[in-house]
Write an enzyme that holds these catalytic residues in place. Structure first.
Site, PDB file in Angstrom:
ATOM      1  N   LYS A   1       0.838  -1.208   0.000  1.00  0.00           N
ATOM      2  CA  LYS A   1       0.000   0.000   0.000  1.00  0.00           C
ATOM      3  C   LYS A   1       0.870   1.256   0.000  1.00  0.00           C
ATOM      4  CE  LYS A   1      -3.737  -2.497   2.157  1.00  0.00           C
ATOM      5  NZ  LYS A   1      -4.322  -3.029   3.379  1.00  0.00           N
TER       6      LYS A   1
ATOM      7  N   GLN B   1      -4.999  -1.807   9.541  1.00  0.00           N
ATOM      8  CA  GLN B   1      -4.734  -3.121   8.941  1.00  0.00           C
ATOM      9  C   GLN B   1      -5.317  -4.230   9.822  1.00  0.00           C
ATOM     10  OE1 GLN B   1      -3.220  -3.652   5.838  1.00  0.00           O
ATOM     11  NE2 GLN B   1      -3.843  -5.765   6.176  1.00  0.00           N
TER      12      GLN B   1
ATOM     13  N   ASP C   1     -11.636   2.032   3.285  1.00  0.00           N
ATOM     14  CA  ASP C   1     -11.800   0.578   3.135  1.00  0.00           C
ATOM     15  C   ASP C   1     -13.261   0.233   2.819  1.00  0.00           C
ATOM     16  OD1 ASP C   1      -9.673  -1.173   3.244  1.00  0.00           O
ATOM     17  OD2 ASP C   1      -9.513  -1.134   5.426  1.00  0.00           O
TER      18      ASP C   1
END
Ligand code: NAP
Length: 286
Positions: A53, A97, A120
């Site tokens: 990322k 995460q 997300d």
């Protein structure tokens, strides 16, 4: 006839190149898209996802900030950090995460990220927006799959899409996005009886189970579009999908490989959502 392979890696590259130009334009207007990633603990797989990322953000010009915290971080500390980031103007996207250590409530964390920075697409408000057909931050892997289908002009409307797997991050939202595109959607999962019957009816088959070669070509309908979301590590240490590629390729019209399939699209859609958030926060119309 063997299927055409849809390389997500190629689509991801061309989308990232376009984003790079878009970010250059935004930067000229003084807008710097900013993503903050929070990594807790030192799980090697999570570390490697986060690194991917970071690299992709750097490539397109998104300012990416990584906050690493020890396993011992309390839920309270994490929630207060998220609240701080919710209020920081230069942060347009917040990503924690997953998975988290067992003592931290994952749902609480997801719900603490403000929906306006939930790149997300996991916050219940954004899921609700998606379910009611509104524009929002769509979950990255499902959204990437839709882009892959569209990139090949694959007709979704009126087609029977069969999803194997019903997780909150892949199975359920990909079915919802396909429904929003007017597909007829069937979900299969670990309690489904006679799954072969459904697989055999699928015009679009999405497999998101997490078991090496869970599906082979046997029950796939001739001409089906097969999207393999699974990422499994083989005994030899290589990556492979949920679909036995060679036999499925003989039946399908389109198929995605693993690696170089869905995976690169997930990060690409994360960048897309971050840039979109930066534009919304700065009142820029797309
Ligand atoms: P998950 O949360 O473990 O969900 C797996 C799903 O598979 C569950 O809904 C489960 O059903 C179903 N399942 C398990 N055994 C089954 C069986 N025998 N028959 C039918 N269905 C069965 O996994 P996930 O997070 O959705 O991820 C799935 C795979 O995609 C994993 O390999 C993961 O690594 C990969 N993935 C890839 C990306 C990417 O960017 N490429 C992103 C996310 C995930 P129940 O609900 O009934 O238990």
């Amino acid at each position: 006839m063997a299927a055409e392979v849809i390389y997500g890696s190629e689509l991801a590259q061309s989308m990232r190149d376009e984003m790079k130009n878009e970010v250059l334009d935004l930067r000229e207007k003084g807008i710097i898209p900013g993503l903050t990633v929070i990594l807790i603990g030192d799980d090697p797989a999570s570390k490697s996802y986060v690194l991917g990322k970071q690299r992709a953000s750097e490539y397109v010009g998104v300012e990416s900030d990584l906050i690493t915290l020890p396993d011992s971080t309390s839920e309270e500390e994490l929630l207060s950090l998220i609240n701080e980031l919710n209020n920081k103007e230069e942060v347009h996207g917040i990503l924690v995460q997953l998975p988290l250590p067992a003592h931290i409530n994952e749902q609480k964390v997801i719900e603490t990220i403000t929906p306006e920075k939930d790149v997300d697409g996991f916050h219940p408000i954004n899921i609700g927006r998606m379910m009611t057909g509104k524009d929002t931050f769509f979950p990255c892997t499902p959204y990437g799959i839709i882009q892959m289908l569209k990139s090949k002009d694959i007709k979704i409307e009126g087609k029977h899409a069969v999803i194997i797997g019903r997780s909150n991050i892949v199975g359920k939202p990909v079915g919802q996005l396909l429904l929003n595109e007017n597909a007829t959607v069937t979900y299969c999962h670990s309690r489904t009886n006679d799954m072969e019957k459904y697989i055999n009816q699928a015009d679009i088959l999405i497999v998101a189970v997490g078991m090496e070669h869970f599906i082979n070509g046997d029950y796939i309908k001739d001409g089906a579009v097969v999207i393999d979301v699974g990422v499994n590590r083989t005994k030899e240490g290589t990556l492979t999908g949920d679909v036995e590629f060679e036999s499925a390729k003989e039946k399908a019209s389109f198929i995605t490989p693993v690696p170089k399939g869905v995976g690169p699209m997930t990060i690409t859609m994360l960048l897309h959502n971050t840039i979109k958030s930066a534009k919304i926060h700065n009142g820029v119309n797309s």
